[in-house]
Design an enzyme around this catalytic site. Sequence first.
Site, PDB file in Angstrom:
ATOM      1  CB  SER A 259      -0.951  -0.043   1.197  1.00 26.31           C
ATOM      2  OG  SER A 259      -1.989   0.880   1.043  1.00 26.31           O
TER       3      SER A 259
ATOM      4  CG  ASP B  80     -15.952   0.831  -2.421  1.00 29.90           C
ATOM      5  OD1 ASP B  80     -16.276   1.988  -2.659  1.00 29.90           O
ATOM      6  OD2 ASP B  80     -15.264   0.147  -3.212  1.00 29.90           O
TER       7      ASP B  80
ATOM      8  CG  HIS C 150      -5.537  -2.577   1.509  1.00 31.01           C
ATOM      9  ND1 HIS C 150      -5.152  -2.535   0.195  1.00 31.01           N
ATOM     10  CD2 HIS C 150      -4.819  -1.601   2.136  1.00 31.01           C
ATOM     11  CE1 HIS C 150      -4.248  -1.577   0.031  1.00 31.01           C
ATOM     12  NE2 HIS C 150      -4.021  -0.997   1.199  1.00 31.01           N
TER      13      HIS C 150
END
Lengths: 307, 307
Positions: B152, B248, B284
């Site tokens: 990330s 999301d 993530h």
Amino acid sequence: MPFETTATIASFGGKLLKLAHKATSTSCEMKLNLYLPPQSSSSDKKIPVLFYLAGLTCTGDNGAEKGFLQHAASKKGIAVVYPDTSPRGLQIEGEDDAYDFGSGAGFYVDATKEPWTKGYKMYTYITEELPKALFESFKQLDGSRMSITGHSMGGHGALTIFLKNPGKYRSVSAFAPISNPINCPWGEKAFKGYFGEDQQQKWKEHDASELVKQWKGPLDILIDVSQTNVYLNSQLTIPSHPAQGTGDNFYKQGQLLPENFVKAAKESGDDKKVELRMQPDYDHSYFFISTFADDHVEHAAKHLLAW
Amino acid sequence: MPFETTATIASFGGKLLKLAHKATSTSCEMKLNLYLPPQSSSSDKKIPVLFYLAGLTCTGDNGAEKGFLQHAASKKGIAVVYPDTSPRGLQIEGEDDAYDFGSGAGFYVDATKEPWTKGYKMYTYITEELPKALFESFKQLDGSRMSITGHSMGGHGALTIFLKNPGKYRSVSAFAPISNPINCPWGEKAFKGYFGEDQQQKWKEHDASELVKQWKGPLDILIDVSQTNVYLNSQLTIPSHPAQGTGDNFYKQGQLLPENFVKAAKESGDDKKVELRMQPDYDHSYFFISTFADDHVEHAAKHLLAW
């Protein structure tokens, strides 16, 4: 009761489900993690299940995040169940006062002493209520093929639950298990609290070194024991614990006593193969568990996939 | 400055060192983890080094505990460095106000805007001060063989640091990297804060999709991108974050924009091989990183062990 799935997270090609359900035995909502390997969606064949019982201070999350049992389980096609280590939030006086008794420290027994009889029934939860609920809700799991493993307090849980239920679990292994709780401070404190000081027979019924003497026939058990350093079971620190930062550890303090278990197994007859591997330099943390996780899944697979 | 070793923990046959040192560039003590594989004590040959740059909210601990890079690194004989993600405790007003700016969010740049010039120099720390200190203190590490990866914000760090320093790192890979920060909310906020709104040239100097256009010659980059769910970078929750619990994610929100990087690489010439693998179902979190950690260590090993 049916499970609520609070999250579904991909991991090593399979899915980690974060589950919650209202449990009768523990009188509260119980959270857990269930890892479904890729084979559970790609195959019509039911998949076997490995239970991982965690140690003091842990929840069902720690093993799933840091134990890396998923790595080998994903290759072997084995589901892994990561239950919590105690009931939570029962509002029993003193339940949150110590790291080694009450919350996070259910010791996989059914308490017979007040006030802990209200929900501290982790033995029933792990051996009956949870598997029943899981096999009803997840039809891809094979209820006839279960193995069990665990760490420290959870290693005690795995060994005793296996030995008390011949034929129920195909195999058992353990990471740094409390192997003779009636002769160590952790076990004495827990059994005194959950059973009472004068309940020696009850104590013995949850002591792996006592139970193994009664086991008939062969055994094949893998035990890894870490030999050094401090306690890092979870993210929590244990400020009151004497081992913290001293370089001493629970094995050296006589909390684990794996030799007593091996001795008892040997004395009780032939064909009781207990492979005890002492691991120098490793501490009591998930760095130890993750390093040998592949071996323990392999040990379970040998039995779960044999027939 | 020399390192203080606050803990030595065995992991996958090697040793994980918890280190701290006073860093000049960041004006504070910096903590990190260094994994030394078993080969570092058993071989006379120096061992290569992989830097893992973590994402928003993380410290150097998260990757070491949950990233699973030690698994493959122990087999390949590669050391892994897990630095922190920002300076800590500089007492700059607002440094702890947001999860995506200030503490835990150094973005691997050298700030040029006040008051962040006081220590928010993670680019210099990671590319110069830290490796210099490591190679001086740990003679078994091979300073001529470094690779870099990250997650990330750390994927952004890995890509930009690699591209800004031709020849310094043998390879780069990334997990869900912020690939075009000048065009995403996270990057815009960080660059505005650390460089100033009108410093477009400075912004471009730390944007992987801009930098790759200037790269001469071949490239071999592995990028995995998770496509779903919520943010679980560390144990911390991010209560203010809009993605939390919505299903999301940052890829869908346009925070990562890996396609922009691939497009820029392709347009800038031949032989720029960027392998972009979109991973459905993964979120993530470190469950994503641990799943593909073996592949990223393998990617680094291909270059680190080639000559």
